[in-house]
Scaffold this motif. Structure first.
Motif, PDB file in Angstrom:
ATOM      1  N   ALA A  36       0.839  -1.152   0.060  1.00 40.21           N
ATOM      2  CA  ALA A  36       0.126   0.228  -0.025  1.00 40.21           C
ATOM      3  C   ALA A  36       0.826   1.263  -0.152  1.00 40.21           C
ATOM      4  N   GLY A  37       2.120   1.286   0.243  1.00 40.49           N
ATOM      5  CA  GLY A  37       3.012   2.559   0.363  1.00 40.49           C
ATOM      6  C   GLY A  37       3.591   2.876   1.779  1.00 40.49           C
ATOM      7  N   LYS A  38       3.148   2.039   2.760  1.00 42.32           N
ATOM      8  CA  LYS A  38       3.745   2.532   4.096  1.00 42.32           C
ATOM      9  C   LYS A  38       5.119   2.720   4.163  1.00 42.32           C
ATOM     10  N   THR A  39       5.979   1.855   3.556  1.00 42.86           N
ATOM     11  CA  THR A  39       7.322   2.120   3.781  1.00 42.86           C
ATOM     12  C   THR A  39       7.835   3.198   2.815  1.00 42.86           C
ATOM     13  N   THR A  40       7.150   3.311   1.648  1.00 45.36           N
ATOM     14  CA  THR A  40       7.592   4.321   0.819  1.00 45.36           C
ATOM     15  C   THR A  40       7.315   5.838   1.447  1.00 45.36           C
ATOM     16  N   LEU A  41       5.963   5.852   2.229  1.00 45.53           N
ATOM     17  CA  LEU A  41       5.694   7.080   2.916  1.00 45.53           C
ATOM     18  C   LEU A  41       6.856   7.326   3.892  1.00 45.53           C
ATOM     19  N   ALA A  42       7.212   6.316   4.766  1.00 49.49           N
ATOM     20  CA  ALA A  42       8.116   6.520   5.677  1.00 49.49           C
ATOM     21  C   ALA A  42       9.491   7.056   5.276  1.00 49.49           C
ATOM     22  N   ARG A  43       9.863   6.473   4.191  1.00 50.87           N
ATOM     23  CA  ARG A  43      11.084   6.951   3.535  1.00 50.87           C
ATOM     24  C   ARG A  43      11.012   8.391   3.280  1.00 50.87           C
ATOM     25  N   ALA A  44       9.965   8.969   2.827  1.00 46.43           N
ATOM     26  CA  ALA A  44       9.763  10.269   2.425  1.00 46.43           C
ATOM     27  C   ALA A  44       9.836  10.977   3.550  1.00 46.43           C
ATOM     28  N   ILE A  45       9.203  10.525   4.765  1.00 45.85           N
ATOM     29  CA  ILE A  45       9.270  11.380   5.703  1.00 45.85           C
ATOM     30  C   ILE A  45      10.909  11.501   6.352  1.00 45.85           C
ATOM     31  N   ILE A  46      11.425  10.358   6.231  1.00 44.48           N
ATOM     32  CA  ILE A  46      12.832  10.395   6.860  1.00 44.48           C
ATOM     33  C   ILE A  46      13.662  11.352   6.049  1.00 44.48           C
ATOM     34  N   ALA A  47      13.730  11.193   4.717  1.00 42.39           N
ATOM     35  CA  ALA A  47      14.328  11.737   3.853  1.00 42.39           C
ATOM     36  C   ALA A  47      14.134  13.309   3.988  1.00 42.39           C
ATOM     37  N   ALA A  48      12.854  13.823   4.160  1.00 37.75           N
ATOM     38  CA  ALA A  48      12.470  15.144   4.377  1.00 37.75           C
ATOM     39  C   ALA A  48      12.882  15.671   5.755  1.00 37.75           C
ATOM     40  N   LEU A  49      13.412  14.628   6.636  1.00 37.50           N
ATOM     41  CA  LEU A  49      13.947  15.173   7.957  1.00 37.50           C
ATOM     42  C   LEU A  49      15.260  15.266   7.760  1.00 37.50           C
ATOM     43  N   GLY A  50      15.737  15.225   6.600  1.00 37.88           N
ATOM     44  CA  GLY A  50      17.196  15.321   6.370  1.00 37.88           C
ATOM     45  C   GLY A  50      18.205  14.205   6.211  1.00 37.88           C
ATOM     46  N   HIS A  51      17.810  12.793   6.410  1.00 31.44           N
ATOM     47  CA  HIS A  51      18.396  11.852   6.190  1.00 31.44           C
ATOM     48  C   HIS A  51      18.986  11.509   4.877  1.00 31.44           C
ATOM     49  N   GLN A  52      20.145  11.329   4.573  1.00 29.93           N
ATOM     50  CA  GLN A  52      20.938  11.027   3.398  1.00 29.93           C
ATOM     51  C   GLN A  52      21.273   9.669   3.162  1.00 29.93           C
ATOM     52  N   GLY A  53      20.951   8.905   2.187  1.00 31.42           N
ATOM     53  CA  GLY A  53      21.242   7.657   2.232  1.00 31.42           C
ATOM     54  C   GLY A  53      20.171   6.745   2.206  1.00 31.42           C
ATOM     55  N   GLU A  54      20.560   5.353   2.130  1.00 32.12           N
ATOM     56  CA  GLU A  54      19.549   4.459   2.094  1.00 32.12           C
ATOM     57  C   GLU A  54      18.440   4.509   3.469  1.00 32.12           C
ATOM     58  N   VAL A  55      17.364   4.054   3.311  1.00 28.50           N
ATOM     59  CA  VAL A  55      16.248   3.880   4.398  1.00 28.50           C
ATOM     60  C   VAL A  55      15.864   2.430   4.434  1.00 28.50           C
ATOM     61  N   PRO A  56      16.666   1.564   5.086  1.00 27.29           N
ATOM     62  CA  PRO A  56      16.308   0.163   5.065  1.00 27.29           C
ATOM     63  C   PRO A  56      14.656  -0.061   5.446  1.00 27.29           C
ATOM     64  N   SER A  57      14.207  -1.084   5.229  1.00 33.00           N
ATOM     65  CA  SER A  57      12.941  -1.294   5.537  1.00 33.00           C
ATOM     66  C   SER A  57      13.048  -2.206   6.909  1.00 33.00           C
ATOM     67  N   PRO A  58      12.338  -1.874   7.861  1.00 36.79           N
ATOM     68  CA  PRO A  58      12.695  -2.544   9.086  1.00 36.79           C
ATOM     69  C   PRO A  58      11.679  -3.839   9.332  1.00 36.79           C
ATOM     70  N   THR A  59      11.506  -4.551   8.151  1.00 35.65           N
ATOM     71  CA  THR A  59      10.630  -5.750   8.203  1.00 35.65           C
ATOM     72  C   THR A  59      11.402  -6.790   9.063  1.00 35.65           C
ATOM     73  N   PHE A  60      12.539  -6.767   8.804  1.00 37.96           N
ATOM     74  CA  PHE A  60      13.393  -7.958   9.652  1.00 37.96           C
ATOM     75  C   PHE A  60      13.889  -7.454  10.903  1.00 37.96           C
ATOM     76  N   THR A  61      14.496  -6.394  10.902  1.00 37.90           N
ATOM     77  CA  THR A  61      15.278  -5.841  12.016  1.00 37.90           C
ATOM     78  C   THR A  61      14.044  -5.205  13.146  1.00 37.90           C
ATOM     79  N   ILE A  62      13.123  -4.901  12.779  1.00 39.91           N
ATOM     80  CA  ILE A  62      11.821  -4.455  13.484  1.00 39.91           C
ATOM     81  C   ILE A  62      12.107  -2.982  13.725  1.00 39.91           C
ATOM     82  N   LEU A  63      13.083  -2.567  14.068  1.00 36.86           N
ATOM     83  CA  LEU A  63      13.449  -1.211  14.686  1.00 36.86           C
ATOM     84  C   LEU A  63      14.613  -0.409  13.815  1.00 36.86           C
ATOM     85  N   GLU A  64      14.446   0.458  13.490  1.00 39.96           N
ATOM     86  CA  GLU A  64      15.479   1.487  12.700  1.00 39.96           C
ATOM     87  C   GLU A  64      15.511   2.514  13.540  1.00 39.96           C
ATOM     88  N   THR A  65      16.601   2.971  13.924  1.00 37.89           N
ATOM     89  CA  THR A  65      16.911   4.387  14.540  1.00 37.89           C
ATOM     90  C   THR A  65      17.729   5.433  13.822  1.00 37.89           C
TER      91      THR A  65
END
Length: 145
Positions: A36-65
Motif C-alpha cells: 500500500a505504500g507504508k514504507t515508501t511514505l516512511a522513507r519520504a518522511i525520513i528523507a525530508a527530515l534530512g537523512h541522506q542515504g539508504e532507508v532500509p525497511s525494518p521488516t526484519f530488524t523491526i526497529l531502525e533508529t
C-alpha cells in the motif's frame, strides 16, 4: 482528511509536509495492506527530515533508529509481531524516549491511536496511485492544514 497520492512525487511531497510538523513524542501510525505504500511514505518522511542515504525497511530488524535527525526518529515495522507484548519486549518505550515514531502495522503492537500525538494514516491503492486517509490525534489538530 483524504489525501490523493497519484504518484511517487505526491507521496514524497506528502511525506515532506508531515516531516515539517513532526515533534518528539509523536507517532505516525501507517496502516494498509501489503504494497500500500507504508514504507515508501516512511522513507519520504525520513528523507525530508534530512537523512541522506539508504532507508532500509525494518521488516526484519523491526526497529531502525535515526538519532541524528531533528526530531530523533524510530522507524518500526511491527508486521512480524504476534502480540503487543512483543513490542514491550523490544524495549519500544526506551527507543521512543525523546524521539518520534513511524509505526508500520501499528495494530500488531497494540495501536497508538489512543495517544494524543498519534497521526493515523491508512493507505489504500487507487488506480496506479494511493489514497491516504488521515486521522489526527488531539496534538495534531491545527498542525496540518
Amino acid at each position: 482528511m483524504r489525501v490523493e497520492l497519484p504518484d511517487l512525487a505526491a507521496m514524497d511531497a506528502f511525506g515532506a509536509r508531515l516531516a515539517v510538523h513532526l515533534r518528539a513524542g509523536d507517532v505516525i501510525a501507517l496502516s494498509g495492506g501489503l504494497g500500500a505504500g507504508k514504507t515508501t511514505l516512511a522513507r519520504a518522511i525520513i528523507a525530508a527530515l534530512g537523512h541522506q542515504g539508504e532507508v532500509p525497511s525494518p521488516t526484519f530488524t523491526i526497529l531502525e533508529t535515526y538519532d541524528a535527525l531533528d526530531p530523533p526518529l524510530v522507524h518500526a515495522d511491527f508486521y512480524r509481531l504476534d502480540s503487543p507484548a512483543e513490542a514491550e519486549e523490544l524495549g519500544l518505550d526506551d527507543y521512543r524516549y525523546g524521539a518520534a515514531l513511524i509505526a508500520e502495522w501499528p495494530e500488531n503492537a497494540g495501536g497508538f491511536a489512543h495517544e494524543p500525538g498519534c497521526l493515523s494514516i491508512t493507505l489504500e491503492t487507487a488506480g496506479n496511485g494511493r489514497v491516504a486517509i488521515v486521522e489526527p490525534g488531539a496534538d495534531w489538530l491545527g498542525r496540518l492544514s
